[in-house]
Design a protein around this motif. Structure first.
Motif, PDB file in Angstrom:
ATOM      1  N   PHE A 166      12.441  68.309  42.390  1.00 22.20           N
ATOM      2  CA  PHE A 166      12.199  67.011  41.748  1.00 22.20           C
ATOM      3  C   PHE A 166      12.477  65.872  42.716  1.00 22.20           C
ATOM      4  CE2 PHE A 166      14.259  63.321  39.809  1.00 22.20           C
ATOM      5  CZ  PHE A 166      13.165  62.777  39.155  1.00 22.20           C
ATOM      6  N   VAL A 167      13.618  65.932  43.410  1.00 18.61           N
ATOM      7  CA  VAL A 167      13.959  64.860  44.346  1.00 18.61           C
ATOM      8  C   VAL A 167      12.907  64.768  45.450  1.00 18.61           C
ATOM      9  CG1 VAL A 167      15.662  63.994  45.983  1.00 18.61           C
ATOM     10  CG2 VAL A 167      16.415  65.051  43.853  1.00 18.61           C
ATOM     11  N   LEU A 168      12.461  65.913  45.952  1.00 21.19           N
ATOM     12  CA  LEU A 168      11.441  65.907  47.001  1.00 21.19           C
ATOM     13  C   LEU A 168      10.138  65.311  46.482  1.00 21.19           C
ATOM     14  CD1 LEU A 168      10.504  66.626  49.832  1.00 21.19           C
ATOM     15  CD2 LEU A 168      10.083  68.974  49.040  1.00 21.19           C
ATOM     16  N   ALA A 169       9.725  65.687  45.265  1.00 14.88           N
ATOM     17  CA  ALA A 169       8.508  65.127  44.679  1.00 14.88           C
ATOM     18  C   ALA A 169       8.653  63.615  44.477  1.00 14.88           C
ATOM     19  CB  ALA A 169       8.200  65.810  43.343  1.00 14.88           C
ATOM     20  N   VAL A 171      10.489  61.577  46.299  1.00 10.77           N
ATOM     21  CA  VAL A 171      10.377  60.946  47.613  1.00 10.77           C
ATOM     22  C   VAL A 171       8.925  60.889  48.065  1.00 10.77           C
ATOM     23  CG1 VAL A 171      10.972  61.175  50.057  1.00 10.77           C
ATOM     24  CG2 VAL A 171      12.726  61.558  48.309  1.00 10.77           C
ATOM     25  N   ILE A 172       8.203  61.990  47.930  1.00 10.73           N
ATOM     26  CA  ILE A 172       6.803  62.025  48.355  1.00 10.73           C
ATOM     27  C   ILE A 172       5.978  60.995  47.581  1.00 10.73           C
ATOM     28  CG2 ILE A 172       4.698  63.432  48.393  1.00 10.73           C
ATOM     29  CD1 ILE A 172       6.532  65.875  48.878  1.00 10.73           C
ATOM     30  N   GLY A 296       2.775  69.274  43.434  1.00  8.29           N
ATOM     31  CA  GLY A 296       2.227  70.419  44.146  1.00  8.29           C
ATOM     32  C   GLY A 296       2.782  70.551  45.543  1.00  8.29           C
ATOM     33  N   ALA A 297       2.861  69.424  46.270  1.00  5.54           N
ATOM     34  CA  ALA A 297       3.385  69.451  47.638  1.00  5.54           C
ATOM     35  C   ALA A 297       4.849  69.836  47.666  1.00  5.54           C
ATOM     36  CB  ALA A 297       3.191  68.085  48.294  1.00  5.54           C
TER      37      ALA A 297
END
Length: 330
Positions: A166-169, A171-172, A296-297
């Motif tokens: 979730f955190v990565l999504a 940020v992206i 997705g990424a």
């Protein structure tokens, strides 16, 4: 001796370190862009966010190294990362706005109309139903609490990889949204259409004009000193509220408790975005697309990196041999 007491800093999960490195990279980009735009940050305003991030990470480290509790450690660390990235993204949005190109409001409004979407009719419909408008405004204001809640739900629910994802999504989606906002800037519907509060007298939208002073100052060069104590959401296209609404729906879905409330609340938040945030409908669509791509990424990157903390975590007493470890440590 209790094996728990011999854990070392090297045991800190790699996923946590990688996320901080990514956030630091965004911070570096932000600093460079602000310098190029001639913007200066009032350093004192960064002390509280920095102290909050550091404090949360220190406590997370204690629960990683000295008193292992993966659920608590991941939850605290993810909250710190959300706070840290949010500060960087807000500053980056100001730097991008200061170097943005021509306003695109005419194009966005024309695209809405070409799609058969009438923003003024939507405003009038909600103005005729002030109770519904107030409910949507309340949902729109839940953005920050939901950002913390989704991490708590995932972390304490043992879905540690999902919390990091979730955190990565987040940020992206944030970086993509901010950069696109500079390429395709706009002032939003209320200012572009020349609306006044009396044109929607039965509504109290969350932020129809709040961004205008800062956006105008950034674009005409009169605003050059930035403080984190007072920053506005100045992005029109794409809608970051919408992007986060889609992210919340995706990750709240993982818990049976938050699944349907998450859909209902964020459906309302997305529906509120055109009026409460002064967004064109195409802003909403673009935000949703960015969110889907970010999910997705992030999922691909997390799977490619391998399980750092495992998909689910159990308390120490529930793991094989955990009772013995707990007894020796008591």
């Amino acid at each position: 001796m209790d094996a728990v007491r011999h854990a070392s800093p090297g045991d800190v999960p790699r996923a946590r370190v990688r996320l901080w490195l990514l956030i630091l990279a965004v911070a570096g980009l932000t600093a460079a862009w602000m310098r190029a735009a001639g913007l200066a940050l009032e350093a004192a305003s960064a002390l509280l966010p920095a102290a909050a991030c550091l404090g949360l990470e220190l406590v997370a480290t204690v629960y990683t190294v000295r008193r292992p509790d993966p659920r608590l450690a991941v939850s605290l660390s993810c909250v710190a990362q959300i706070l840290g990235f949010s500060a960087c993204a807000a500053l980056l949005s100001y730097a991008v706005a200061a170097t943005g190109g021509p306003l695109r409001d005419d194009a966005f409004l024309a695209l809405d109309r070409a799609l058969g979407l009438d923003w003024t009719a939507y405003l009038a419909a909600l103005n005729d139903r002030p109770g519904l408008g107030a409910a949507l405004t309340l949902a729109y204001r839940t953005l920050m609490p939901q950002m913390i809640l989704v991490v708590v739900v995932l972390g304490f629910g043992g879905r540690l990889a999902a919390a990091r994802e979730f955190v990565l999504a987040f940020v992206i989606a944030g970086v993509v949204t901010v950069v696109l906002s500079g390429l395709l800037p706009a002032v939003g519907t209320y200012a572009h259409l020349g609306l006044r509060p009396e044109d929607f007298s039965r509504l109290s939208p969350a932020a129809p004009y709040a961004h205008l002073a800062d956006l105008t100052g950034l674009r005409d060069g009169t605003l050059r000193s930035i403080t984190l104590d007072r920053m506005e959401g100045i992005i029109t296209f794409p809608s970051f509220h919408t992007a986060l609404g889609v992210l919340f729906i995706r990750y709240f879905w993982m818990s049976r408790i938050t699944r349907w409330p998450g859909i209902a609340l964020n459906g309302m938040m997305i529906a509120a975005t055109p009026i409460d945030g002064g967004h064109y409908f195409v802003d909403v669509g673009a935000g949703a697309v960015i969110a889907v791509l970010a999910i997705g990424a992030a999922g691909f990157l997390v799977r490619a990196a391998g399980p750092a903390e495992g998909r689910r975590a159990r308390p120490a007493w529930a793991s094989p041999g955990g009772a013995g470890v707990a007894a020796r440590g008591s």
